[in-house]
Scaffold this active site. Structure first.
Site, PDB file in Angstrom:
ATOM      1  N   GLU A   1     -21.076  -0.527  14.300  1.00  0.00           N
ATOM      2  CA  GLU A   1     -21.171  -1.374  13.213  1.00  0.00           C
ATOM      3  C   GLU A   1     -19.599  -2.285  13.261  1.00  0.00           C
ATOM      4  O   GLU A   1     -18.700  -1.578  13.764  1.00  0.00           O
ATOM      5  CB  GLU A   1     -21.101  -0.427  12.083  1.00  0.00           C
ATOM      6  CG  GLU A   1     -21.274  -1.098  10.658  1.00  0.00           C
ATOM      7  CD  GLU A   1     -21.475  -0.317   9.749  1.00  0.00           C
ATOM      8  OE1 GLU A   1     -21.872  -0.825   8.387  1.00  0.00           O
ATOM      9  OE2 GLU A   1     -21.447   0.772   9.618  1.00  0.00           O
TER      10      GLU A   1
ATOM     11  N   GLY B   1     -15.585  10.290  11.749  1.00  0.00           N
ATOM     12  CA  GLY B   1     -15.205  10.075  12.908  1.00  0.00           C
ATOM     13  C   GLY B   1     -16.442   9.757  13.888  1.00  0.00           C
ATOM     14  O   GLY B   1     -16.446   9.896  14.895  1.00  0.00           O
TER      15      GLY B   1
ATOM     16  N   TYR C   1     -12.857  -2.448  -2.950  1.00  0.00           N
ATOM     17  CA  TYR C   1     -11.784  -1.262  -3.387  1.00  0.00           C
ATOM     18  C   TYR C   1     -10.939  -1.746  -4.416  1.00  0.00           C
ATOM     19  O   TYR C   1     -10.385  -0.783  -5.107  1.00  0.00           O
ATOM     20  CB  TYR C   1     -11.091  -0.829  -2.141  1.00  0.00           C
ATOM     21  CG  TYR C   1     -12.034  -0.169  -1.092  1.00  0.00           C
ATOM     22  CD1 TYR C   1     -12.745   1.049  -1.533  1.00  0.00           C
ATOM     23  CD2 TYR C   1     -12.247  -0.384   0.354  1.00  0.00           C
ATOM     24  CE1 TYR C   1     -13.555   1.833  -0.669  1.00  0.00           C
ATOM     25  CE2 TYR C   1     -13.037   0.143   1.147  1.00  0.00           C
ATOM     26  CZ  TYR C   1     -13.751   1.413   0.704  1.00  0.00           C
ATOM     27  OH  TYR C   1     -14.334   1.994   1.438  1.00  0.00           O
TER      28      TYR C   1
ATOM     29  N   ASP D   1     -23.492   4.027  15.978  1.00  0.00           N
ATOM     30  CA  ASP D   1     -22.664   4.844  14.995  1.00  0.00           C
ATOM     31  C   ASP D   1     -23.127   4.817  13.596  1.00  0.00           C
ATOM     32  O   ASP D   1     -22.406   4.754  12.802  1.00  0.00           O
ATOM     33  CB  ASP D   1     -21.229   4.388  15.243  1.00  0.00           C
ATOM     34  CG  ASP D   1     -20.720   2.990  14.888  1.00  0.00           C
ATOM     35  OD1 ASP D   1     -21.788   2.280  14.772  1.00  0.00           O
ATOM     36  OD2 ASP D   1     -19.926   2.593  14.789  1.00  0.00           O
TER      37      ASP D   1
ATOM     38  N   GLU E   1      -8.341   1.426   2.167  1.00  0.00           N
ATOM     39  CA  GLU E   1      -9.089   2.715   2.091  1.00  0.00           C
ATOM     40  C   GLU E   1      -8.253   3.662   1.447  1.00  0.00           C
ATOM     41  O   GLU E   1      -8.688   4.654   1.077  1.00  0.00           O
ATOM     42  CB  GLU E   1      -9.466   3.281   3.218  1.00  0.00           C
ATOM     43  CG  GLU E   1     -10.603   2.487   3.978  1.00  0.00           C
ATOM     44  CD  GLU E   1     -11.151   2.986   5.340  1.00  0.00           C
ATOM     45  OE1 GLU E   1     -12.422   2.650   5.866  1.00  0.00           O
ATOM     46  OE2 GLU E   1     -10.313   3.605   5.979  1.00  0.00           O
TER      47      GLU E   1
ATOM     48  N   GLY F   1     -14.445   7.892   7.289  1.00  0.00           N
ATOM     49  CA  GLY F   1     -13.565   8.861   7.984  1.00  0.00           C
ATOM     50  C   GLY F   1     -14.155  10.014   8.763  1.00  0.00           C
ATOM     51  O   GLY F   1     -13.149  10.743   9.072  1.00  0.00           O
TER      52      GLY F   1
END
Length: 377
Positions: free
Chosen positions: A209, A190, A221, A260, A321, A188
């Site tokens: 990615e 960015g 999760y 990234d 998430e 998260g």
């Protein structure tokens, strides 16, 4: 992430120090509205539609996420800040600065306050000639003509003289000195949004990615103990394959590449999620893969505190998430920072973006570019 809009603005001035007016206006647009990608030469042009002192004019193309009406409001604020006072008359007047919104992508907009493309652009050489300098792949969406064709049929035959070149603020940040920049950050933070934006602005190749396609991620999760090892192994395999495939297409001595992620993130997450025995096995396999991977010329870690990360995670709305606890994010941050401390060969830059929104606030974005500029030798 949505792409940025390509916007053309035209600037004119015929009062005071015209060159300084243009240069100040360019800086304000770059800091307030969007990233200046290209700037035309400076032209001296006769007044159009009334008798007055001659003008200086230029055009620019910028990248922005703002809407046309948001851009228009920013333009009016900049004009006011520079001292322009708009009279009640609609007649043409001399002015210290005048900024017109000429194009917004290839859209056609017709409202009471805004018409795009600018309805008079095809009749104004002081708009068309500077736009020609911008080398745009753009066609007028109404007339279906390129800039060169509009110039040929324009009724305006004014003599517009080139005065000098103008400096683009982006030219002061030669990121292409780095062949490869890798952005990293917590969940998260960015990193993908920022990597994509910088790649668009600096015309770089991208390696992004493919995490969204991992079938083990939602399962992890739900049951971390059961799915941690297959998740981390699948990530490692996918990252290795993607980096090998993508980077093989580029010449890392010539191409400018922005990623990234860096493959070392696999080890950071594995250390947090795996049991001791699983991690030892994983580390053996990772070391073999890591030896074959090229290292970035600049490794940038975007730090955000866990409170801000949770806000970002909630905002982007991925179901799997939403139950991530702050303690897990804290462990990831610690893992990255411990890794960074251990690296003596990597060129590392840590940027705290906890209180910054580099997509909505242009000044926050420029803050990041200036931090990166400080690493350029």
């Amino acid at each position: 992430m949505k792409s940025q809009h390509h916007v053309v603005l035209s600037i004119g001035t015929n009062q005071g120090n015209r060159l300084r007016n243009i240069e100040n206006c360019l800086q304000l647009i770059h800091r307030k509205i969007g990233t200046l990608i290209r700037v035309s030469k400076l032209y001296e042009t006769p007044s159009w539609g009334f008798d007055s002192d001659v003008f200086y004019n230029c055009a620019l193309v910028l990248h922005t996420f703002s809407s046309p009406h948001e851009i228009l409001n920013e333009i009016l604020d900049i004009e006011k800040q520079m001292g322009r006072v708009r009279g009640e008359t609609l007649e043409y007047q001399s002015r210290i600065i005048d900024v017109d919104l000429i194009t917004f992508d290839e859209e056609i907009i017709d409202t009471e306050n805004l018409q795009i493309p600018h309805p008079l652009m095809q009749n104004r050489r002081f708009v068309l000639l500077p736009m020609l300098d911008l080398n745009l792949d753009w066609k007028h969406p109404i007339f279906q003509k390129k800039i060169t064709e509009l110039l040929e049929i324009s009724p305006d035959k004014s003599v517009c003289t080139i005065v000098q070149n103008l400096e683009n603020p982006l030219d002061k940040i030669p990121l292409e000195q780095f062949n490869c920049i890798a952005f990293e950050g917590n969940i998260g933070a960015g990193k993908t949004s920022l990597a994509t934006k910088i790649a668009e602005d600096f015309n770089a190749k991208t390696v992004l990615e493919r995490f969204a396609d991992n079938p083990f991620l939602p399962k992890f999760y739900e049951d971390q103990n059961r799915f941690a090892f297959p998740l981390e192994m699948s990530f490692l395999a996918d990252r290795y394959k993607q980096l090998s495939d993508d980077l093989s297409q580029f010449d890392l001595f010539k191409d400018f590449v922005i990623a990234d992620y860096h493959i070392f993130k696999s080890l950071i997450f594995a250390k947090i999620t795996l049991s001791e025995d699983e991690y030892r096995l994983y580390r053996t396999l990772f070391d073999i893969v890591y030896m074959e991977m090229p290292k970035p010329d600049l490794y940038i870690y975007l730090y955000q505190n866990s409170e801000r990360l949770l806000q970002n995670i909630k905002k982007r709305g991925r179901d799997y998430e939403q139950k991530i606890p702050a303690s897990y994010l804290d462990k990831i941050n610690s893992g990255y920072l411990d890794y960074i401390k251990s690296q003596t060969e990597l060129n590392v830059l840590i940027i705290d973006v906890s209180d910054r929104d580099f997509l909505k606030n242009q000044e926050d974005y420029l803050y990041i570019l200036e931090k990166i500029q400080g690493k350029i030798t």
